[in-house]
Design a protein around this motif. Structure first.
Motif, PDB file in Angstrom:
ATOM      1  N   PRO A 241       0.496  -1.490   0.387  1.00 50.68           N
ATOM      2  CA  PRO A 241      -0.019   0.164   0.386  1.00 50.68           C
ATOM      3  C   PRO A 241       1.023   0.997   0.090  1.00 50.68           C
ATOM      4  O   PRO A 241       1.905   1.292   0.660  1.00 50.68           O
ATOM      5  N   LEU A 242       0.444   2.254  -0.975  1.00 50.66           N
ATOM      6  CA  LEU A 242       1.157   3.153  -1.014  1.00 50.66           C
ATOM      7  C   LEU A 242       0.920   4.231  -0.510  1.00 50.66           C
ATOM      8  O   LEU A 242      -0.264   4.874  -1.134  1.00 50.66           O
ATOM      9  N   HIS A 243       0.535   4.028   1.340  1.00 52.47           N
ATOM     10  CA  HIS A 243       0.222   4.389   2.271  1.00 52.47           C
ATOM     11  C   HIS A 243       0.368   6.480   1.503  1.00 52.47           C
ATOM     12  O   HIS A 243      -0.620   7.255   1.249  1.00 52.47           O
ATOM     13  N   ASP A 244       1.474   6.899   2.151  1.00 46.89           N
ATOM     14  CA  ASP A 244       1.952   8.124   1.906  1.00 46.89           C
ATOM     15  C   ASP A 244       1.545   9.119   0.888  1.00 46.89           C
ATOM     16  O   ASP A 244       1.352  10.471   0.786  1.00 46.89           O
ATOM     17  N   PRO A 245       1.304   8.508  -0.346  1.00 41.19           N
ATOM     18  CA  PRO A 245       1.338   9.354  -1.486  1.00 41.19           C
ATOM     19  C   PRO A 245       0.106   9.737  -1.645  1.00 41.19           C
ATOM     20  O   PRO A 245       0.152  10.834  -2.410  1.00 41.19           O
ATOM     21  N   CYS A 246      -1.058   9.036  -1.014  1.00 42.89           N
ATOM     22  CA  CYS A 246      -2.308   9.266  -1.389  1.00 42.89           C
ATOM     23  C   CYS A 246      -2.197  10.601  -0.607  1.00 42.89           C
ATOM     24  O   CYS A 246      -3.395  11.355  -0.723  1.00 42.89           O
ATOM     25  N   VAL A 247      -1.608  11.145   0.164  1.00 48.11           N
ATOM     26  CA  VAL A 247      -2.014  12.445   0.882  1.00 48.11           C
ATOM     27  C   VAL A 247      -1.804  13.445   0.099  1.00 48.11           C
ATOM     28  O   VAL A 247      -2.658  13.961  -0.804  1.00 48.11           O
ATOM     29  N   ILE A 256      -9.884  11.741  -7.194  1.00 46.32           N
ATOM     30  CA  ILE A 256     -10.222  10.692  -6.977  1.00 46.32           C
ATOM     31  C   ILE A 256     -10.283   9.709  -5.824  1.00 46.32           C
ATOM     32  O   ILE A 256     -10.722   8.641  -5.699  1.00 46.32           O
ATOM     33  N   PHE A 257     -10.282  11.165  -5.641  1.00 54.14           N
ATOM     34  CA  PHE A 257     -10.623  10.328  -3.568  1.00 54.14           C
ATOM     35  C   PHE A 257     -12.329  10.250  -3.314  1.00 54.14           C
ATOM     36  O   PHE A 257     -13.110  11.291  -3.925  1.00 54.14           O
ATOM     37  N   SER A 258     -12.676   9.651  -2.173  1.00 56.26           N
ATOM     38  CA  SER A 258     -14.386  10.201  -1.667  1.00 56.26           C
ATOM     39  C   SER A 258     -14.198   9.501  -0.437  1.00 56.26           C
ATOM     40  O   SER A 258     -13.836   8.557  -0.034  1.00 56.26           O
ATOM     41  N   GLY A 259     -14.308  10.256   0.156  1.00 52.00           N
ATOM     42  CA  GLY A 259     -14.947   9.957   1.692  1.00 52.00           C
ATOM     43  C   GLY A 259     -16.420  11.211   2.532  1.00 52.00           C
ATOM     44  O   GLY A 259     -16.873  10.895   1.546  1.00 52.00           O
ATOM     45  N   ARG A 260     -16.312  10.618   3.812  1.00 53.83           N
ATOM     46  CA  ARG A 260     -17.556  11.698   4.548  1.00 53.83           C
ATOM     47  C   ARG A 260     -17.165  12.194   5.551  1.00 53.83           C
ATOM     48  O   ARG A 260     -15.677  12.389   6.445  1.00 53.83           O
ATOM     49  N   TYR A 261     -17.464  13.151   5.837  1.00 53.08           N
ATOM     50  CA  TYR A 261     -17.304  14.671   6.979  1.00 53.08           C
ATOM     51  C   TYR A 261     -17.660  14.035   8.379  1.00 53.08           C
ATOM     52  O   TYR A 261     -18.508  13.775   8.314  1.00 53.08           O
ATOM     53  N   ILE A 262     -17.245  13.246   9.247  1.00 57.75           N
ATOM     54  CA  ILE A 262     -17.460  12.988  10.351  1.00 57.75           C
ATOM     55  C   ILE A 262     -16.850  13.386  11.376  1.00 57.75           C
ATOM     56  O   ILE A 262     -15.761  13.917  11.130  1.00 57.75           O
ATOM     57  N   ASN A 263     -17.551  12.449  12.339  1.00 56.47           N
ATOM     58  CA  ASN A 263     -16.190  12.965  13.988  1.00 56.47           C
ATOM     59  C   ASN A 263     -15.905  12.041  14.193  1.00 56.47           C
ATOM     60  O   ASN A 263     -15.802  10.383  13.938  1.00 56.47           O
ATOM     61  N   VAL A 264     -14.108  12.337  13.976  1.00 53.84           N
ATOM     62  CA  VAL A 264     -13.178  10.692  14.270  1.00 53.84           C
ATOM     63  C   VAL A 264     -12.671  11.435  15.958  1.00 53.84           C
ATOM     64  O   VAL A 264     -11.974  12.491  16.008  1.00 53.84           O
ATOM     65  N   GLU A 265     -12.505  10.091  16.429  1.00 56.39           N
ATOM     66  CA  GLU A 265     -11.946  10.674  18.767  1.00 56.39           C
ATOM     67  C   GLU A 265     -10.456   9.367  18.110  1.00 56.39           C
ATOM     68  O   GLU A 265     -10.468   8.892  17.771  1.00 56.39           O
ATOM     69  N   ILE A 266      -9.470  10.018  19.113  1.00 59.68           N
ATOM     70  CA  ILE A 266      -8.487   9.280  19.348  1.00 59.68           C
ATOM     71  C   ILE A 266      -8.707   8.403  20.834  1.00 59.68           C
ATOM     72  O   ILE A 266      -8.641   9.612  22.000  1.00 59.68           O
ATOM     73  N   GLU A 267      -8.507   7.529  20.708  1.00 55.99           N
ATOM     74  CA  GLU A 267      -8.692   6.423  22.274  1.00 55.99           C
ATOM     75  C   GLU A 267      -6.531   6.695  22.942  1.00 55.99           C
ATOM     76  O   GLU A 267      -5.681   6.393  22.171  1.00 55.99           O
ATOM     77  N   THR A 268      -6.987   7.743  24.094  1.00 54.13           N
ATOM     78  CA  THR A 268      -5.442   7.511  24.311  1.00 54.13           C
ATOM     79  C   THR A 268      -5.233   6.678  26.199  1.00 54.13           C
ATOM     80  O   THR A 268      -4.308   6.462  26.608  1.00 54.13           O
ATOM     81  N   ILE A 294     -11.351   9.893   4.198  1.00 54.65           N
ATOM     82  CA  ILE A 294     -11.660   8.844   3.152  1.00 54.65           C
ATOM     83  C   ILE A 294     -11.925   7.592   3.558  1.00 54.65           C
ATOM     84  O   ILE A 294     -11.300   6.917   4.345  1.00 54.65           O
ATOM     85  N   GLY A 295     -12.404   7.137   1.975  1.00 55.29           N
ATOM     86  CA  GLY A 295     -12.637   5.413   2.380  1.00 55.29           C
ATOM     87  C   GLY A 295     -12.566   5.267   0.939  1.00 55.29           C
ATOM     88  O   GLY A 295     -12.736   3.929   1.707  1.00 55.29           O
ATOM     89  N   ASN A 296     -12.108   5.953  -0.345  1.00 59.32           N
ATOM     90  CA  ASN A 296     -11.879   4.988  -1.023  1.00 59.32           C
ATOM     91  C   ASN A 296     -11.051   5.927  -2.066  1.00 59.32           C
ATOM     92  O   ASN A 296     -11.303   7.228  -1.539  1.00 59.32           O
ATOM     93  N   LEU A 297     -11.053   5.159  -3.521  1.00 56.24           N
ATOM     94  CA  LEU A 297     -10.142   5.569  -4.579  1.00 56.24           C
ATOM     95  C   LEU A 297      -9.862   5.611  -5.914  1.00 56.24           C
ATOM     96  O   LEU A 297     -10.566   3.592  -5.488  1.00 56.24           O
ATOM     97  N   ASN A 298      -9.916   6.311  -6.471  1.00 57.64           N
ATOM     98  CA  ASN A 298     -10.116   5.062  -8.171  1.00 57.64           C
ATOM     99  C   ASN A 298      -8.360   4.997  -8.476  1.00 57.64           C
ATOM    100  O   ASN A 298      -7.388   6.150  -8.586  1.00 57.64           O
ATOM    101  N   ASP A 299      -7.711   3.829  -8.116  1.00 56.12           N
ATOM    102  CA  ASP A 299      -6.316   3.286  -7.790  1.00 56.12           C
ATOM    103  C   ASP A 299      -5.640   3.451  -8.981  1.00 56.12           C
ATOM    104  O   ASP A 299      -4.588   3.546  -8.951  1.00 56.12           O
ATOM    105  N   GLU A 300      -6.597   2.674 -10.098  1.00 58.53           N
ATOM    106  CA  GLU A 300      -6.242   3.067 -11.322  1.00 58.53           C
ATOM    107  C   GLU A 300      -5.638   4.631 -12.127  1.00 58.53           C
ATOM    108  O   GLU A 300      -4.172   5.064 -11.933  1.00 58.53           O
ATOM    109  N   LYS A 301      -6.012   5.538 -11.434  1.00 54.93           N
ATOM    110  CA  LYS A 301      -6.102   7.247 -11.821  1.00 54.93           C
ATOM    111  C   LYS A 301      -5.107   7.490 -10.728  1.00 54.93           C
ATOM    112  O   LYS A 301      -4.200   8.322 -11.142  1.00 54.93           O
TER     113      LYS A 301
END
Ligand code: BDR
Ligand code: CA
Length: 313
Positions: A241-247, A256-268, A294-301
């Protein structure tokens, strides 16, 4: 064409390296103010050195590279040599960098850049643990409201963890820093494992890098070949997985990407789920949305963009 003023905060790492190269290959869209190194995949003395090796590979000795925090805000550093090798950039041999490290600390550079550029003009691309960024927010809280946005690789919801059953590496390493960033109110885009595990290399894709016939193409092919072995073994996937190049790809081509605007909390707090990104993907709480997850991308693109851009270096 949008022109972005960018700071890349990073812990290279082969996939960080490809992300930095993608940014350097996009000068019309990205004005790279500096690269700030943080401890993560390997200790700081290697990540700051690796950042300079990568810039030199691209012939960009002029890029300003800063050294930042050598350990998380409250915890001992956890590293990932089991994925990235001893140097963090195992897979190909590159010369010891000649370009200098900047004298000021990465955290001060982040603060200084935010205070001395017009407000909300700087995008921070975060490719490692969020220690430098959270430390800047703690040291000078005035800068928080001046950030345009942060695009970060970190977290996971449907894929859950890669370093523990519950947590993704970047968030796990410094969950207190992640909590500060996620609660800061800054416009946040999160690129979790849910999407990066769909940005997989394959024999054809790696050969396309090699076929560029340049030192950059060769290094990217050799890095991804090295990096692949870990995920192939662990997940039975076809490649790495090319994690960081996605940024960086998100910054260049968000469509190329799709996702949702949601609440995200961090467990510490929980020892069992430390660093978990608790993402309210299904909207089952009334907690306020704070991130585009973000949940999806067009990997070919994605791979076409990456290969075309790398060809220019
Ligand atoms: C993240 O952790 C590191 O191993 C990679 O560079 C990426 O930033 C993936 O979990
Ligand atoms: Ca990284």
């Amino acid at each position: 064409m949008n022109h972005h003023r960018v700071i890349i905060d990073t812990d290279p790492g082969q996939d960080d390296a490809v992300a930095i190269l993608l940014a350097l290959a996009s000068p019309k869209q990205i004005d790279l103010l500096g690269v700030t190194a943080v401890a993560g995949n390997v200790p700081l003395e290697l990540t700051q050195k690796n950042a300079r090796i990568i810039c030199e590979l691209a012939g960009r000795n002029d890029v300003k590279v800063f050294s930042g925090c050598h350990e998380p805000i409250e915890r001992k550093l956890v590293t990932a040599e089991h994925v990235h090798g001893k140097t963090g950039l195992d897979g190909t041999d590159l010369p010891y960098p000649q370009m200098p490290l900047q004298e000021i600390h990465a955290v001060d550079f982040i603060i200084h850049s935010l205070l001395n550029n017009p407000t909300k003009t700087i995008t921070i691309c975060a490719l490692g643990p969020l220690t430098n960024i959270a430390s800047a927010f703690k040291k000078d809280p005035r800068v928080v409201a001046r950030v345009k946005n942060i695009i970060l690789m970190g977290g996971a919801y449907f894929e859950v963890g890669n370093i523990t059953p519950a947590a993704e590496f970047n968030i796990f390493v410094d969950p207190e820093a992640a909590k500060i960033v996620f609660e800061s109110g800054v416009v946040l885009t999160v690129i979790p494992l849910d999407v990066t595990h769909k940005a997989l290399t394959s024999v054809k894709r790696v050969e396309a890098f090699r076929a560029l016939g340049t030192p950059v193409g060769k290094a990217v092919a050799e890095w991804t070949n090295f990096f692949e072995r870990f995920d192939k073994e662990k997940y039975g996937s076809i490649g790495a997985p090319l994690h960081d190049p996605c940024v960086i790809a998100y910054l260049l081509e968000p469509s190329i990407f799709s996702g949702r605007y949601i609440n995200v909390e961090i467990e510490t707090k929980s020892a069992l789920t430390r660093g978990m990104t608790v993402a309210d993907w299904w909207g089952v709480t009334n907690r306020k949305a704070n991130a585009t997850f973000i949940g999806n991308l067009n990997d070919e693109k994605f791979f076409s963009l990456l290969t075309e851009k790398l060809a220019t270096l």
